[in-house]
Structure formats: C-alpha cells, structure tokens
Design a protein around this motif. Structure first.
Motif, PDB file in Angstrom:
ATOM      1  N   ASP A 192      10.886  65.753 -13.265  1.00 45.13           N
ATOM      2  CA  ASP A 192      10.111  65.280 -14.410  1.00 45.13           C
ATOM      3  C   ASP A 192      10.522  65.734 -15.680  1.00 45.13           C
ATOM      4  N   ILE A 193       9.947  65.764 -16.620  1.00 44.77           N
ATOM      5  CA  ILE A 193      10.317  66.135 -18.684  1.00 44.77           C
ATOM      6  C   ILE A 193       9.793  66.989 -18.473  1.00 44.77           C
ATOM      7  N   ASP A 194      10.704  68.650 -19.421  1.00 43.54           N
ATOM      8  CA  ASP A 194       9.476  69.645 -19.081  1.00 43.54           C
ATOM      9  C   ASP A 194       9.024  69.489 -20.363  1.00 43.54           C
ATOM     10  N   VAL A 195       7.831  69.122 -20.836  1.00 43.26           N
ATOM     11  CA  VAL A 195       7.526  68.148 -22.236  1.00 43.26           C
ATOM     12  C   VAL A 195       7.595  69.284 -23.608  1.00 43.26           C
ATOM     13  N   GLN A 198      10.851  69.828 -24.366  1.00 38.95           N
ATOM     14  CA  GLN A 198      10.649  68.250 -24.496  1.00 38.95           C
ATOM     15  C   GLN A 198      12.586  68.229 -23.649  1.00 38.95           C
ATOM     16  N   THR A 199      12.414  68.610 -22.743  1.00 40.01           N
ATOM     17  CA  THR A 199      14.400  68.698 -22.454  1.00 40.01           C
ATOM     18  C   THR A 199      13.854  68.066 -20.580  1.00 40.01           C
ATOM     19  N   ALA A 200      14.562  67.328 -20.513  1.00 39.62           N
ATOM     20  CA  ALA A 200      15.109  66.784 -18.409  1.00 39.62           C
ATOM     21  C   ALA A 200      15.522  68.202 -17.856  1.00 39.62           C
ATOM     22  N   LYS A 201      14.053  67.782 -16.961  1.00 32.94           N
ATOM     23  CA  LYS A 201      14.788  69.386 -15.703  1.00 32.94           C
ATOM     24  C   LYS A 201      15.950  69.146 -14.756  1.00 32.94           C
ATOM     25  N   MET A 202      16.168  68.226 -14.416  1.00 28.97           N
ATOM     26  CA  MET A 202      17.539  67.727 -14.252  1.00 28.97           C
ATOM     27  C   MET A 202      18.839  66.983 -14.970  1.00 28.97           C
TER      28      MET A 202
END
Lengths: 372, 341
Positions: A192-195, A198-202
């Motif tokens: 998922d995206i860390d909303v 606003q970053t990608a978790k991977m």
C-alpha cells in the motif's frame, strides 16, 4: 506412489520451490529432513547479489519480496551442495542468466555441481529486464534451448502467470526441448501507499506470493494442462494437503511449497505430507495417477455453460441480525418479515450465489427454484 | 625450516615428504600422519614456486589488463580476484597500457613464471603472438571477442549491441544530431562502440546525423572536447561518450557555458558508476556487468585448469548483457524508467 518428472523419480508430490528457504546447504537440509521429494535452490546467477533491507513485506497471509537472486557466489554454492546429505531427495538448481550463452554456462556448471535437474528462471516479477523477456518468445526459446543443449539432466522452466498463459511462448519452450514447467512465479505487486506521508511503502515492485495467488495459479495449471503437453509443477499459495490435491486433480504432476515455509517454518512440509498420506490411504488410492486431472472434466468453457433457474433458498429459519446477506444482495431480494425472520424473494433473486458464500452459518443454499 | 629438515625429524626421505603433499594415497596412513604432525609443529609452508617446478602448478594465474586505472577494469579485476581467492590462487596483475609490445613482453614473462593460467583482457595481440600458449599448454581465457591461438575460451560484453541500443534510445527522443565521443587510444571496445553507434545512426535513414570525436579517457578529456565543440559552434543536440569520466567532463563544460542538460544538450555514457546517479541531472548510462564478467572469466579459466587431466576441453564463448539505466540526462522524466530499464 512415486512420481516421474521427466525421468526424475520423486518419492512424493511435495517439492520445494526456489526461494530463500533453500538458500544454502543448511536450509536445503531442513527441507530434505522434513521429507520433501525435491528441493529447488534459491536462484543462482554468476554474481552474488546483496539483498536489500528489508526485502520481505508481509500482508496478511501473503508476502511481497524484493530479493531476486542468491547472495552466495557459485564457488560457495559448490561447497554448500556438497555438504548436503541428499537421502532420496532430488536437488534442482535454479539459474538465471542475461544471455543464452550465460544460461548455457550456468546450466553446465550446475550439472557439474551435482544437480539432478535445472530450473531456468526466466520471468522474475522484480525488475523490468525480465518483463521484456516474456514479451519476446524468440529470446525465451533461445535461452531454453541453450540450457537443454548444455546438459544431460532435465531442464525445467519457471513460468510467470503471463508466460504460462501465452501460447506462443509455451509452444516455443516445448519445441526447445523443455518438458517440465513450474507455474506460477510470484506476481508483480506492491505494498500500500502511506497516504499521510504520500510515499510508497516499498521502494520498488516486488514478487507477490501466498494464499491470494492460488486461484490464479489453479487457473494456470488447468490451462497449461489443456493447452500444452508439459508436465506441470504447480506452485502458488499451498498451505495444506487439499491445495496439493486440488492442483493434482487439475493435472499437476507435482507441487511446490514456497511461501508457507516463510509463514510457518519448515514443519509445514511434514504436516502437509502426513495429511496427504492420510487422505490418500483413507480414500484407498495407491497412486497419484488415479486422481491426476480428474477435476478437469468438471470444467467447461464459459460459452458452453447454459444458465440454470437456480435461486437462493434458506435451509432453516434465520433470526440472526448479522445482515451480511442482506447487505451483499445487489438485487434487493433479501429482507425480513414481521417476525423478523429472513426472507428471500424468489421473484427478485437471480441465483447469483453471493449470499450463500457470504453466510457465516451456511444457512443459504443455491438450488432449484421451488416453483419449478 | 626446509623440506630436508622436516624429513630428518620425521625419519623419512625427502621423496616421502613430497609424496605426502602431492600423492598422500601412496603413503602409509601412519607415516602420513607423522609427517603432517612434524609439519604442523614447525608451521612448515611448502615453497609454491619449487612445488610448481615439480608438479607444474604454481597456484598463480596471470591477468593482463589494458588499463588498470579504468573503473570498469577495476571491477573486472575484483571479480577475477574474488574467484581466484576461493580457488586458493593468487593473481599476478600486469598492466599492458593498451600497448601490444608491452602485452607481448608480459606474455613471455608470465609464461616463464609458469603460471597455471592466463586471462587476457581486450588483447591487442595477433594470432602468432600467442602460439607459446599451445607450446607450453597453458590454459587461457580472453575477455574479448577475438579468438587467439591457444585461447579459444572467450567471454565478453557485446559493446556494439549496447552502443546500438543506447544510440537508438537517443534517436527515439527525436534528436537530429547525435555525436559520439570515443577514447583516443584505439582498442576492441572503442571499435565495437563505434560500430554499434554507426549502425543505429544509419538505421535512422538520414533523419539523424552525427560525428565521431576522440578524447582522453578522463573528466578533463570530456571537458576539453565539449568546450571545443561549443567554441566551434558544432555542439550536437545529444552527445554519447564512451565512458562516464568523459560524460562528467562534458557536463561540467555545459554547466560552465550555461548550456542546459538535457534541454539543450542530452548526455549519455557507455559506462555507469556510483557517481552517475547522484550528479544533476542524473546521467543515463549503460550498466556493464564488469564484476560478473571478471568472475565468469576466472571460472572459465579454472574449469580448464581443473579439467586439464580429466576430459578434452570444449571451448566456450559466453556473452553477457548490459542494462540501459535510463535516468534524467536525455530528457526522460518518468520515475519508473529511472528505477527500471
């Protein structure tokens, strides 16, 4: 009960797929001691690759990983393979190369190292170079042919979902002399995206494996069995003996355990094996060939299945207030009478089947309409 | 302590000591154990060169590199050394300075030193110069495309293919003038890059034009060449350099002369390094698997050495693929391309 895989005799249908659970001599030994019939090494390339930290991401019963290759050099692998007490287990060395000649070199090296078979890793979900390979069946067949010509042991090819469902590609691999495929590789996925941030978790795409890919792998096994002449090693989300039997009943020659070892550890291998033996003897089966592919005859092409006048029927009066069936009914067929009992309108019900699947108490069945 | 003294203390002949080291199966286990115990006690290390004279093995391989200052060759050397170490061999490093005469001299030198094998890199030797390899039966692997006498095992990068791929990538951006900057010292790699570049330019059917320039393999070399092109008003829309040092020099010159990269000048390099992704804008490069190439060459060499007395050797030719690392210096703005090819 033994299984023939392109001349390789397997004592049972439980193989171990390529991955970090078979990353060196010690971990491979654990798989062997737990009773696996064959172990596939983590993918070996000409250069050891340092793993990223972290490189495994867990999401419920599924795992995303961004580790492509082994972090050991070939010379170290020679020693690791030597250190294994193989018993009656087969060792399959998984290899990856960037060109046909590199594949050819690695394949012959693996044979010298004592591999019983080679698994050619073509389409990793991680990284884009490999995606291109899947697009070009000519390259894939060149790679497969290079491996087949380099060795006198069987060569298997690990297929991605896309590759397994691309006839031009599977045909070209077969013509190249490959008789066994493993399917499917992990799917390309992402966390998922860390909303809030606003970053990608991977940091990049990963290989998505686990329970969620089983339906996809089942369909791939069924279609490979019907469209090709390969012997199939099915892999994808196996966590119990029923999953193993399911793949075999769709025509798989054997199955590979993978992510279950990440989630439960090596004892999972023994548990699944024991349950499988129990099921076979309690159903009086002496050989897996008696059940191989039996479920295929219950499948038809979508176009050939005619609609039947089925409806949802309550098997008993229901006063539960969970409301799951009512909420999920897109046809507004479920409601309540003045005694607060659940009712299903035969007129509105389309027999879609969703409420039957969703009911936690299995009180709803799909059957012939009462009026007919 | 020498071999005679060990023999005396163990109460055996020198020949027995030699057999313990080289053919222990021919010695009684008790004798063997006694000799080894004496050796251990005195920390006796056999003289490998003396051993080489006797057994024809020196546990040394020779490596002839055209330029040890090149970052790419340093990775090749590192790969070779990694494998050699695990095979308990040391590496004799010879810098041939892109000079055929120096290379010939080195060949003679390492042959006389009885090395177990030789790795040549982008060799400038001609067929007749390597006949000695057959005479002396020395295993040899060439990191390069050329077949030499006594050296049929080759592994290499297909630089022509890489240059073609990179030039075609620049063509795909619509640049009408794409120049190539090569190293001034001629060698196989430069020739291949030139060939691939020309093929891609002529494939663009007259829409794209380009010239080939030459400069020193350094930041300064790239800087001077770029400045010259600016002053002569001959600066192309895109410039491909044969290595990243030159590319960084070109970038610096562009910065000094206030030429925007990539808006006015696109820059790409045929080699990658740790610096390339951190400059502004990050440089688009060809990532050459140099370490893997070195490891492969060493493995191929040890395959021949180890099989020498077992089976007739079948020469191998292995080609490794490079990866196009698309960053920002040629007009790309997508992250996904920066992450993956």
């Amino acid at each position: 009960m033994s299984i023939d895989l392109n001349g390789l005799k397997l004592k049972n249908p439980i193989m171990i797929g390529a991955g970090p659970w078979a990353r060196d001599g010690m971990s491979i030994q654990k798989c062997i001691d737990a009773g696996a019939s064959a172990v596939t090494t983590e993918t070996i390339s000409l250069e050891a690759h340092k793993a990223l930290c972290p490189h495994m991401y867990s999401q419920e019963d599924n795992v995303l990983n961004i580790k492509m290759f082994s972090d050991l050099h070939l010379e170290r692998w020679e020693k690791e393979i030597e250190s294994i007490d193989r018993k009656d287990c087969k060792i399959i060395i998984s290899i990856w190369g960037s060109s046909a000649s590199e594949v050819s070199y690695l394949a012959s090296k693996a044979e010298r190292m004592g591999a019983d078979a080679i698994e050619l890793s073509l389409a990793s979900p991680i990284g884009a170079r490999n995606r291109m390979i899947v697009d070009k069946s000519s390259i894939v067949s060149e790679f497969a042919q290079a491996a087949v010509r380099a060795v006198s042991i069987p060569v298997f090819v690990k297929l991605s979902y896309e590759a397994g469902n691309t006839t031009a590609l599977t045909d070209s691999i077969y013509e190249a002399g490959v008789k066994v495929v493993s399917a499917i590789d992990g799917l390309r996925g992402m966390m998922d995206i860390d909303v809030e941030n606003q970053t990608a978790k991977m940091p990049t795409y990963g290989g998505y494996t686990g329970a969620n890919i089983r339906p996809i792998s089942l369909a791939t096994t069924a279609s490979l069995k019907q469209n090709t002449a390969f012997q199939i090693c099915s892999v994808g989300g196996i966590t119990n003996y029923e999953h193993v039997l399911g793949y075999i009943m769709l025509g798989a020659q054997a199955t590979q355990l993978a992510s279950v070892i990440q989630l439960e550890g090596y004892p999972a291998i023994e548990r699944i094996l024991n349950d499988l033996d129990d099921w076979m003897s309690s159903h009086c089966h002496n050989d897996y060939s008696e059940i191989r592919g039996v479920a295929l005859s219950t499948l038809s092409a979508f176009e050939d299945i005619g609609p039947q006048p089925f409806k949802a029927i309550l098997s008993e009066t229901c006063l539960e207030d969970c409301n799951i069936c009512e909420q999920c009914c897109l046809y507004f067929a479920i409601g309540r009478n003045n005694k607060n009992e659940l009712t299903i309108s035969e007129q509105l019900c389309t027999g879609c089947g969703l409420c039957a699947g969703r009911c936690p108490q299995n009180k709803i069945e799909i059957g012939w309409s009462q009026k007919i | 302590m020498n071999i005679k003294e060990i023999a005396k203390e163990a109460g055996v002949s020198v020949a027995t000591i030699s057999r313990v080291m080289n053919h222990p199966e021919q010695v009684l286990p008790e004798t063997c154990a006694r000799v080894l115990a004496v050796m251990k006690k005195h920390n006796y290390i056999p003289n490998l060169f003396a051993r080489g004279l006797n057994l024809g093995e020196t546990k040394t391989i020779a490596l002839l590199v055209p330029n040890i200052e090149s970052a790419i060759y340093q990775m090749v050397i590192s790969g070779i050394e990694t494998v050699a170490l695990s095979k308990e061999h040391s590496v004799l490093l010879c810098n041939t300075r892109c000079d055929a005469l120096t290379e010939r001299g080195y060949i003679e030198m390492v042959v006389s030193r009885q090395v177990d094998g030789i790795i040549l890199v982008a060799s400038l030797l001609e067929e007749k110069h390597t006949e000695v390899l057959i005479e002396k039966d020395i295993p040899c692997v060439h990191i390069g495309k050329k077949v030499l006498k006594g050296c049929h095992d080759r592994c290499y990068i297909n630089y022509a293919d890489d240059a073609n791929k990179m030039t075609s990538y620049l063509v795909s951006h619509g640049y009408e003038t794409i120049d190539l900057l090569l190293e001034e010292k001629k060698n196989e790699v430069q020739e291949q890059i030139g060939k691939g570049y020309k093929a891609a330019i002529s494939e663009a059917l007259g829409y794209v034009h380009g010239n080939i320039h030459f400069a020193e393999n350094s930041v300064q070399g790239g800087y001077i060449q770029c400045e010259k092109l600016i002053e002569e008003k001959l600066l192309p829309r895109a410039l491909l350099t044969s290595n990243d040092y030159q590319a960084l020099g070109v970038m610096k010159a562009a910065q000094v002369h206030e030429i925007k990269v990539p808006e006015e000048l696109a820059i790409a390099s045929m080699t990658d390094s740790q610096i390339c992704p951190i400059v502004q804008p990050p440089l688009t490069c060809m990532d050459i698997p140099a370490k893997r190439l070195g490891m492969l060459a060493a493995r191929m060499l040890f395959d021949i050495i180890e099989d020498k007395n077992i089976s007739p050797h079948i020469p191998q030719e292995v080609i490794l693929q490079s990866t196009l690392k698309i960053r920002r210096s040629c007009g790309n703005t997508k992250n996904i391309y920066e992450l993956f090819e």
